[in-house]
Design an enzyme around this catalytic site. Structure first.
Site, mmCIF file in Angstrom:
data_model
loop_
_atom_site.group_PDB
_atom_site.id
_atom_site.type_symbol
_atom_site.label_atom_id
_atom_site.label_comp_id
_atom_site.label_asym_id
_atom_site.label_seq_id
_atom_site.Cartn_x
_atom_site.Cartn_y
_atom_site.Cartn_z
ATOM 1 N N ASP A 53 0.837 -1.205 0.000
ATOM 2 C CA ASP A 53 0.000 0.000 0.000
ATOM 3 C C ASP A 53 0.876 1.262 0.000
ATOM 4 O O ASP A 53 0.363 2.383 -0.054
ATOM 5 C CB ASP A 53 -1.023 -0.005 1.151
ATOM 6 C CG ASP A 53 -0.373 -0.069 2.519
ATOM 7 O OD1 ASP A 53 0.870 -0.080 2.605
ATOM 8 O OD2 ASP A 53 -1.122 -0.100 3.524
ATOM 9 N N SER A 54 2.203 1.078 -0.012
ATOM 10 C CA SER A 54 3.111 2.205 -0.302
ATOM 11 C C SER A 54 2.774 2.770 -1.683
ATOM 12 O O SER A 54 3.167 3.896 -2.021
ATOM 13 C CB SER A 54 4.571 1.749 -0.245
ATOM 14 O OG SER A 54 4.763 0.582 -1.018
ATOM 15 N N ASP A 92 -1.195 -6.286 -0.567
ATOM 16 C CA ASP A 92 -1.356 -5.650 0.750
ATOM 17 C C ASP A 92 -2.832 -5.360 0.983
ATOM 18 O O ASP A 92 -3.511 -4.844 0.090
ATOM 19 C CB ASP A 92 -0.589 -4.319 0.740
ATOM 20 C CG ASP A 92 0.225 -4.116 2.003
ATOM 21 O OD1 ASP A 92 0.082 -4.906 2.953
ATOM 22 O OD2 ASP A 92 1.017 -3.154 2.031
ATOM 23 N N LYS A 122 -1.068 -9.561 2.597
ATOM 24 C CA LYS A 122 -0.311 -9.071 3.760
ATOM 25 C C LYS A 122 -1.194 -8.116 4.546
ATOM 26 O O LYS A 122 -1.968 -7.355 3.957
ATOM 27 C CB LYS A 122 0.963 -8.340 3.317
ATOM 28 C CG LYS A 122 1.751 -7.747 4.499
ATOM 29 C CD LYS A 122 3.118 -7.237 4.093
ATOM 30 C CE LYS A 122 3.148 -5.817 3.590
ATOM 31 N NZ LYS A 122 2.640 -4.785 4.535
ATOM 32 N N GLU A 124 -1.265 -5.743 8.472
ATOM 33 C CA GLU A 124 -0.455 -5.205 9.573
ATOM 34 C C GLU A 124 -1.005 -5.635 10.929
ATOM 35 O O GLU A 124 -2.211 -5.815 11.091
ATOM 36 C CB GLU A 124 -0.420 -3.672 9.484
ATOM 37 C CG GLU A 124 0.297 -3.174 8.243
ATOM 38 C CD GLU A 124 0.396 -1.645 8.189
ATOM 39 O OE1 GLU A 124 -0.048 -0.967 9.139
ATOM 40 O OE2 GLU A 124 0.920 -1.151 7.177
ATOM 41 N N GLU A 191 9.484 -4.060 10.219
ATOM 42 C CA GLU A 191 9.859 -2.743 9.687
ATOM 43 C C GLU A 191 10.368 -1.839 10.810
ATOM 44 O O GLU A 191 9.716 -1.693 11.856
ATOM 45 C CB GLU A 191 8.655 -2.088 8.988
ATOM 46 C CG GLU A 191 9.011 -0.713 8.422
ATOM 47 C CD GLU A 191 8.018 -0.156 7.421
ATOM 48 O OE1 GLU A 191 7.043 -0.832 7.076
ATOM 49 O OE2 GLU A 191 8.242 0.997 6.975
HETATM 50 O O1 KIV Z 1 3.525 -1.143 1.495
HETATM 51 C C1 KIV Z 1 4.711 -1.504 1.488
HETATM 52 O O2 KIV Z 1 5.476 -1.200 0.587
HETATM 53 C C2 KIV Z 1 5.167 -2.309 2.597
HETATM 54 C C3 KIV Z 1 6.625 -2.641 2.660
HETATM 55 C C4 KIV Z 1 7.362 -1.472 3.162
HETATM 56 C C5 KIV Z 1 6.878 -3.835 3.484
HETATM 57 O O3 KIV Z 1 4.395 -2.672 3.428
#
Ligand code: KIV
Length: 308
Positions: A53-54, A92, A122, A124, A191
């Site tokens: 989600d970056s 994510d 993924k 959190e 992280e």
């Molecule tokens: O969203 C993302 O890019 C991440 C990585 C930094 C692990 O969660």
């Protein structure tokens, strides 16, 4: 005699990742958000690609990951899946797409798999997300977890700070990692965790730890691909290393192109096509004598070597 079928690339699964981990291989993971980059990273043999989600910050220009939606992650997951034949693609789960109700968590994880084509999701959170992880894993969906600095909780954490530095916070992080493993996650992202603590967590877990800003003692590493490639001019996190300077490279290419357009040297004959002059005469309703070069000859000029 029948031809030998060409070997098909096998898509990696969480079993492949477990095998790499068991063999002591350090696992490289990168984020990917689009088809062409995913193809390059897949061809380069990167085993895990995260549609992180970056995306919100590095591709869509948002100020945080909190604004990323299911529709956006789904859209980009589909592109990355289409661009890969080997990598395990992990999608994510956006902020609040999980952890509100078990039904919604499962439905959203399922959508990223069935519609998006991801091989895993993924999310959190440690102990607080253990129940959610269990629900999703029990439905047959592989889950990677993410603890330490969790960007979706940035407003609660109060900034991008190293996590787990005090006795209490360090113990909580270790408990989180164990809870995640017990809930059935196949891997965990650590992280912004002190290297020594990340290494100690790695030693205590049987699943791989994938570090970002967590030192070399993790089972693998993940980086945001735009950091790795040097694409952003304004900010590079301390834990990132530029392996290329695409910001400069792309800027140079764009300037060279604009200069060529201004000078009239792009496109040239190699980048253009031509038509039979007789056909062009018919299209334009003229005779060969009406062609510009012939008019110039008639006016005493030298015929131009026109490229039609
Ligand atoms: O969203 C993302 O890019 C991440 C990585 C930094 C692990 O969660």
């Amino acid at each position: 005699m029948s031809a030998t079928p060409s070997p098909r690339t096998q898509r990696l699964t969480i079993a492949s990742i477990a095998k790499m981990h068991a063999a002591g291989e350090r696992i490289a993971m990168l984020t990917a958000y689009d088809y062409p980059t995913a193809r390059i990273l897949d061809d380069a043999g990167i085993p895990m690609l995260l549609v992180g989600d970056s995306l919100g910050q590095v591709m869509l220009g948002y100020d945080s990951t909190v604004r990323v939606t299911m529709a956006e992650i789904l859209h980009h997951t589909k592109a990355v899946v289409r661009g890969t034949s080997r990598a395990l693609v992990i999608a994510d789960m956006p902020f609040l797409s999980y952890g509100v109700t078990p039904e919604a968590s499962l439905e959203n994880a399922g959508t990223l798999m069935s519609e998006g084509g991801a091989g895993a999701v993924k999310l959190e959170g440690g102990e607080r997300s253990a129940k959610t992880i269990e629900t999703i894993v029990r439905a047959g969906i592989p889950v990677m977890s993410h603890i330490g600095l969790t960007p979706q909780s940035i407003h609660q954490l109060g900034g991008h700070r190293v996590q787990g530095k005090t006795r209490e916070a360090g113990r909580r992080l270790l408990a989180d990692a164990i809870a995640i493993q017990e809930a059935g996650a196949f891997a965990v992202v650590l992280e912004l965790v002190p290297s020594e603590l990340a290494a100690a967590i790695t030693e205590r877990l049987s699943i791989p730890t994938i570090g970002i800003g967590a030192g070399a003692g993790c089972s693998g590493q993940v980086q945001v691909v735009t950091d790795l490639l040097g694409m952003s001019a304004d900010f590079t996190p301390r834990h990132a290393r530029h392996y290329a300077d695409l910001h400069a490279l792309i800027g140079d290419a764009a300037r060279a192109y604009a200069n060529d357009v201004a000078a009239g040297t792009f496109p040239g004959t190699a980048e253009s096509s031509s038509i039979d002059p007789a056909v062009l005469d018919e299209i334009l309703g003229r005779t060969p004598l009406d062609r510009p070069e012939m008019i110039e000859v008639a006016q005493g000029g030298i015929p131009l070597d026109r490229d039609l």
